[in-house]
Motif scaffolding. Structure first.
Motif, PDB file in Angstrom:
ATOM      1  N   ILE A 301      83.804 -62.857 -45.181  1.00 40.85           N
ATOM      2  CA  ILE A 301      82.762 -63.869 -45.073  1.00 40.85           C
ATOM      3  C   ILE A 301      82.033 -64.017 -46.406  1.00 40.85           C
ATOM      4  CG2 ILE A 301      80.535 -64.409 -44.012  1.00 40.85           C
ATOM      5  CD1 ILE A 301      81.558 -63.300 -41.420  1.00 40.85           C
ATOM      6  N   ALA A 302      81.720 -62.905 -47.057  1.00 39.44           N
ATOM      7  CA  ALA A 302      81.044 -62.957 -48.349  1.00 39.44           C
ATOM      8  C   ALA A 302      81.921 -63.643 -49.394  1.00 39.44           C
ATOM      9  CB  ALA A 302      80.670 -61.548 -48.806  1.00 39.44           C
ATOM     10  N   VAL A 303      83.232 -63.329 -49.381  1.00 43.46           N
ATOM     11  CA  VAL A 303      84.153 -63.960 -50.331  1.00 43.46           C
ATOM     12  C   VAL A 303      84.193 -65.468 -50.114  1.00 43.46           C
ATOM     13  CG1 VAL A 303      86.575 -64.163 -51.017  1.00 43.46           C
ATOM     14  CG2 VAL A 303      85.572 -61.898 -50.642  1.00 43.46           C
ATOM     15  N   MET A 304      84.345 -65.883 -48.861  1.00 44.14           N
ATOM     16  CA  MET A 304      84.417 -67.315 -48.572  1.00 44.14           C
ATOM     17  C   MET A 304      83.116 -68.018 -48.967  1.00 44.14           C
ATOM     18  SD  MET A 304      86.226 -69.861 -47.534  1.00 44.14           S
ATOM     19  CE  MET A 304      87.599 -69.343 -46.490  1.00 44.14           C
ATOM     20  N   THR A 305      81.992 -67.366 -48.746  1.00 47.58           N
ATOM     21  CA  THR A 305      80.698 -67.966 -49.113  1.00 47.58           C
ATOM     22  C   THR A 305      80.644 -68.223 -50.616  1.00 47.58           C
ATOM     23  OG1 THR A 305      79.624 -66.782 -47.294  1.00 47.58           O
ATOM     24  CG2 THR A 305      78.201 -67.699 -48.988  1.00 47.58           C
ATOM     25  N   ARG A 306      81.070 -67.253 -51.416  1.00 46.45           N
ATOM     26  CA  ARG A 306      81.037 -67.427 -52.868  1.00 46.45           C
ATOM     27  C   ARG A 306      82.005 -68.503 -53.328  1.00 46.45           C
ATOM     28  NH1 ARG A 306      79.903 -61.606 -55.828  1.00 46.45           N
ATOM     29  NH2 ARG A 306      78.189 -60.957 -54.475  1.00 46.45           N
ATOM     30  N   LEU A 307      83.155 -68.592 -52.679  1.00 54.07           N
ATOM     31  CA  LEU A 307      84.134 -69.618 -53.059  1.00 54.07           C
ATOM     32  C   LEU A 307      83.610 -71.009 -52.738  1.00 54.07           C
ATOM     33  CD1 LEU A 307      87.466 -67.905 -51.915  1.00 54.07           C
ATOM     34  CD2 LEU A 307      86.519 -68.049 -54.239  1.00 54.07           C
ATOM     35  N   LEU A 308      82.948 -71.148 -51.597  1.00 57.27           N
ATOM     36  CA  LEU A 308      82.389 -72.451 -51.239  1.00 57.27           C
ATOM     37  C   LEU A 308      81.258 -72.833 -52.193  1.00 57.27           C
ATOM     38  CD1 LEU A 308      82.373 -72.178 -47.336  1.00 57.27           C
ATOM     39  CD2 LEU A 308      83.842 -73.634 -48.744  1.00 57.27           C
ATOM     40  N   ARG A 309      80.442 -71.869 -52.574  1.00 59.84           N
ATOM     41  CA  ARG A 309      79.393 -72.168 -53.560  1.00 59.84           C
ATOM     42  C   ARG A 309      80.014 -72.647 -54.872  1.00 59.84           C
ATOM     43  NH1 ARG A 309      76.157 -66.660 -52.043  1.00 59.84           N
ATOM     44  NH2 ARG A 309      74.757 -67.529 -50.453  1.00 59.84           N
ATOM     45  N   ALA A 310      81.102 -71.977 -55.275  1.00 58.93           N
ATOM     46  CA  ALA A 310      81.772 -72.373 -56.521  1.00 58.93           C
ATOM     47  C   ALA A 310      82.312 -73.799 -56.407  1.00 58.93           C
ATOM     48  CB  ALA A 310      82.904 -71.393 -56.840  1.00 58.93           C
ATOM     49  N   LYS A 311      82.898 -74.129 -55.280  1.00 57.69           N
ATOM     50  CA  LYS A 311      83.471 -75.465 -55.096  1.00 57.69           C
ATOM     51  C   LYS A 311      82.413 -76.540 -55.266  1.00 57.69           C
ATOM     52  CE  LYS A 311      85.626 -78.429 -51.588  1.00 57.69           C
ATOM     53  NZ  LYS A 311      86.318 -78.491 -50.273  1.00 57.69           N
ATOM     54  N   TYR A 312      81.275 -76.374 -54.584  1.00 55.49           N
ATOM     55  CA  TYR A 312      80.280 -77.449 -54.585  1.00 55.49           C
ATOM     56  C   TYR A 312      79.404 -77.418 -55.830  1.00 55.49           C
ATOM     57  CZ  TYR A 312      82.183 -78.364 -50.080  1.00 55.49           C
ATOM     58  OH  TYR A 312      83.069 -78.681 -49.080  1.00 55.49           O
ATOM     59  N   ASP A 313      79.361 -76.268 -56.538  1.00 54.71           N
ATOM     60  CA  ASP A 313      78.710 -76.243 -57.845  1.00 54.71           C
ATOM     61  C   ASP A 313      79.566 -76.949 -58.886  1.00 54.71           C
ATOM     62  OD1 ASP A 313      76.454 -74.931 -56.997  1.00 54.71           O
ATOM     63  OD2 ASP A 313      77.122 -72.938 -57.636  1.00 54.71           O
ATOM     64  N   GLN A 314      80.870 -76.743 -58.798  1.00 57.59           N
ATOM     65  CA  GLN A 314      81.788 -77.271 -59.806  1.00 57.59           C
ATOM     66  C   GLN A 314      82.250 -78.691 -59.521  1.00 57.59           C
ATOM     67  OE1 GLN A 314      84.940 -74.319 -60.498  1.00 57.59           O
ATOM     68  NE2 GLN A 314      83.426 -72.660 -60.243  1.00 57.59           N
ATOM     69  N   HIS A 315      81.955 -79.187 -58.333  1.00 56.70           N
ATOM     70  CA  HIS A 315      82.340 -80.558 -57.969  1.00 56.70           C
ATOM     71  C   HIS A 315      81.125 -81.271 -57.367  1.00 56.70           C
ATOM     72  CE1 HIS A 315      86.691 -80.028 -58.624  1.00 56.70           C
ATOM     73  NE2 HIS A 315      86.484 -78.782 -58.198  1.00 56.70           N
ATOM     74  N   PRO A 316      80.231 -81.759 -58.214  1.00 62.30           N
ATOM     75  CA  PRO A 316      79.009 -82.413 -57.715  1.00 62.30           C
ATOM     76  C   PRO A 316      79.283 -83.592 -56.796  1.00 62.30           C
ATOM     77  CG  PRO A 316      78.859 -81.981 -60.078  1.00 62.30           C
ATOM     78  CD  PRO A 316      80.259 -81.676 -59.679  1.00 62.30           C
ATOM     79  N   GLU A 317      80.393 -84.296 -57.004  1.00 62.19           N
ATOM     80  CA  GLU A 317      80.707 -85.444 -56.141  1.00 62.19           C
ATOM     81  C   GLU A 317      80.997 -84.990 -54.706  1.00 62.19           C
ATOM     82  OE1 GLU A 317      84.665 -83.918 -57.498  1.00 62.19           O
ATOM     83  OE2 GLU A 317      82.636 -84.092 -58.317  1.00 62.19           O
TER      84      GLU A 317
END
Length: 372
Positions: A301-317
């Protein structure tokens, strides 16, 4: 009362909500067991029956409400005993009435109590004897065992109700009650006037921390994931397998799904193959044949949370698409996992729940909450 006793059975892939209550079934001796009641009107008393068939089960004693002295009873694998001087408040008629009420509650329809209170409201709005008689009839239709709970007030119980529907000079259903005096009738009327005010205040209250449930319609993130980016992905871009590359450390992964499964293994060659997989589905297939990292279930769960944060930080659209879902429940399907996916209500929907967490964090950042 259903309370927290919620269950279901599945029919043609559809969950039929239900509840249960204790009961005795007589099959040679008496067995203490659970009676399951479902919203579609079927009752499981060691076999599914309709309400009418259930009444017959009560009439014949298959579902028992009285117990002769000396009769043997059993609670499966727990205890055996014989009845002696047993007493039960239940009758077959009372059990059927309670079961019918339960079916109404499961379908979110007014049960006998709801119908009574509606009739009382009609009387209070237009105090004719005809309306009082209708309220009295509706009150007496509540199973005897449930009347004291009709107002949800364990201090007054049903006293205001039985006095109101009896009227001045009338008699209530309890033989011990005296004829209704004008003073007591006035007290009952005052109770309902106060109750109406309390109800209005309760319904008008605004929770201190905002709404307890979203008013926005749920957003369903359907399977499957696209194989390549599109110009205007819309909510498709919220899928974990959507091809939006993310950089984690020094590695660029084609999607959140690629990153998740690559990080779940320790073998460098397998991790590289998962990272290079053409699609998210292919990454899943490669990971399925590999051994998970020790303790992975404790950190996923912690890993997935960090990956999702990375996705939406790196893709503002894509972050804007996520923010545009407002407070909606996000329902994520995952054909490979009932842990991450909702999958028709059979899964835990962790992917959807973590998306809601990241969305809230994006809102917090935009709002600029001091000190965070």
């Amino acid at each position: 009362m259903i309370g927290k006793r919620i269950t279901h059975r599945t029919v043609d892939g559809v969950q039929i909500p239900g509840t249960w209550r204790h009961a005795f079934i007589r099959n040679g001796r008496y067995f203490l067991t659970d009676l399951f009641i479902y919203a579609d009107g079927l009752i499981d008393c060691w076999g599914l029956v309709t309400v009418e068939e259930f009444e017959e089960k009560l009439r014949t004693g298959w579902v028992a409400t009285s117990f002769p002295d000396g009769a043997e009873a059993s609670a499966h694998d727990l205890a055996r005993w014989k009845f002696s001087g047993s007493r039960s408040r239940l009758t077959p008629e009372l059990v059927v009435a309670e079961v019918r009420d339960t079916i109404d509650q499961l379908n979110k329809r007014p049960d006998s109590t709801g119908r009574c209170l509606a009739a009382v409201d009609d009387f209070l709005a237009d105090r004719t004897e005809e309306n009082r008689a209708a309220a009295h009839t509706a009150f007496m239709a509540i199973p005897f065992s449930r009347r004291r709970y009709a107002l949800g007030d364990m201090d007054s119980k049903d006293w205001p109700l039985r006095v109101l529907v009896a009227g001045p000079g009338g008699r209530t259903y309890l033989p011990s009650d005296p004829p209704v005096s004008q003073e007591n009738y006035a007290r009952a009327l005052a109770y309902f006037e106060d109750r109406a005010r309390w109800t209005a205040e309760y319904e008008a209250r605004v929770p201190v921390d905002g709404p307890e449930a979203s008013y926005a319609p749920a957003v369903h993130l359907h399977h499957p994931d696209p194989k390549r980016p599109v110009a205007d992905p819309g909510r498709l871009g919220l899928r974990n397998g959507y091809p939006a590359p993310i950089t984690v450390g020094e590695v660029v992964y084609p999607s959140v799904t690629h990153a998740y499964w690559a990080l779940s293994v320790t073998q460098p060659d397998v991790r590289s193959a998962i990272t290079a997989a053409e699609t998210a589905a292919a990454a899943c297939e490669l990971a399925a044949g590999a051994t998970r990292r020790e303790g992975w279930e404790d950190v996923r769960i912690a890993v997935m949370t960090r990956l999702l944060r990375a996705k939406y930080d790196q893709h503002p659209e894509l972050a804007e698409i996520l923010l545009a879902t407002d407070g909606a429940t996000l329902v994520h399907d995952d054909l490979n996992s009932t842990y991450w996916g909702d999958n028709g209500g059979r899964g835990r929907n962790w992917a959807g729940r973590l998306l809601e967490l990241v969305r809230s964090e994006l809102h917090m950042r935009r709002l600029g909450v001091p000190g965070l």
